[in-house]
Scaffold this active site. Structure first.
Site, PDB file in Angstrom:
ATOM      1  N   HIS A  65       0.837  -1.194   0.000  1.00  0.00           N
ATOM      2  CA  HIS A  65       0.000   0.000   0.000  1.00  0.00           C
ATOM      3  C   HIS A  65       0.876   1.250   0.000  1.00  0.00           C
ATOM      4  O   HIS A  65       2.091   1.173   0.202  1.00  0.00           O
ATOM      5  CB  HIS A  65      -0.923   0.030   1.227  1.00  0.00           C
ATOM      6  N   LYS A  95      -0.493   4.796   4.561  1.00  0.00           N
ATOM      7  CA  LYS A  95      -1.298   3.812   5.291  1.00  0.00           C
ATOM      8  C   LYS A  95      -0.546   3.361   6.535  1.00  0.00           C
ATOM      9  O   LYS A  95       0.593   2.909   6.457  1.00  0.00           O
ATOM     10  CB  LYS A  95      -1.625   2.612   4.396  1.00  0.00           C
TER      11      LYS A  95
END
Length: 227
Positions: A131, A135
């Site tokens: 990600h 995040k």
């Protein structure tokens, strides 16, 4: 016309708003962010879509409970107490809760359950996810969701014997790979997101589906497969 309120004015909230403007049967009634008065919006809405933060979800749950307004919630990182409260509210209000609103991930989860159940414990299961650098949680909520699905299919609690690998790089919206490997063969499932709009589109589909449903806690697999 189904009237929608969005909780959360971040990137996901903006993507959902953009998607709603393209729908003929859904109307964006308003967007809520912390500090605003939530009650009047929820009272006037047919469905609330929540992509705020865990503390925002706490407020959203109380508001939808007070007004019996169906809820679609895609907020990850809820603690045990918040999940318990979500289940309490779902006894009176229909709620779609999922840590990933992608239709493709719903299909992936369904496939992983089938494969893990059929292959059994001779196959080790490893989930790798990538990600964007913003995040904070790792493994991702989606990776945990897939791990829980695989473990449950083999009769294991939580994520059981499933192992995880997480990487944070650039602006990657979300890549997940599930590998089931024995001593003699390997089976790989993969899902990649190219735009965050996929989560918005799934949330919009869930909002359309949840309107008029009986109280209960549902997931995207219910939206897609009608389980």
């Amino acid at each position: 016309m189904t009237r929608i309120v969005i909780a959360g004015a971040g990137r996901m909230g903006q993507a959902i708003a953009a998607g709603l403007h393209k729908q003929d049967d859904l109307e964006l009634l308003g967007t809520w962010q912390r500090g605003d008065d939530l009650a009047p919006l929820v009272a006037a809405a047919d469905v609330v879509i929540d992509f705020s933060l865990p503390d925002g979800t706490t407020q959203v749950l109380e508001a939808v409970a007070a007004h019996s307004t169906p809820l679609v919630c895609g907020v990850s990182g809820l603690d045990a107490a918040q999940m318990a409260r979500l289940d309490e509210v779902a006894a009176r209000v229909p709620i779609v809760y999922d840590r990933n609103m992608s239709l493709g991930v719903a299909v992936l989860e369904h496939s992983i359950r089938e494969a893990a159940s059929s292959l059994g414990s001779d196959f080790a299961i490893h989930i790798a996810e990538v990600h964007h650098v913003h995040k904070k949680d790792a493994p991702s909520g989606t990776a945990l969701k897939l791990g829980e699905a695989a473990a449950a299919a083999r009769g294991e609690a939580g994520t059981g014997s499933v192992t995880f690998e997480s990487e944070r790089r650039g602006e990657v919206p979300g890549d997940h790979e599930v590998v089931m490997q024995s001593a003699t063969e390997s089976l790989t499932f993969a899902h990649s997101v190219t735009s965050r709009q996929v989560f918005a589109d799934g949330a919009i589909r869930a909002a359309r589906w949840i309107a008029g449903k009986s109280p209960g806690r549902y997931a995207m697999s219910d939206v897609l497969f009608g389980n």
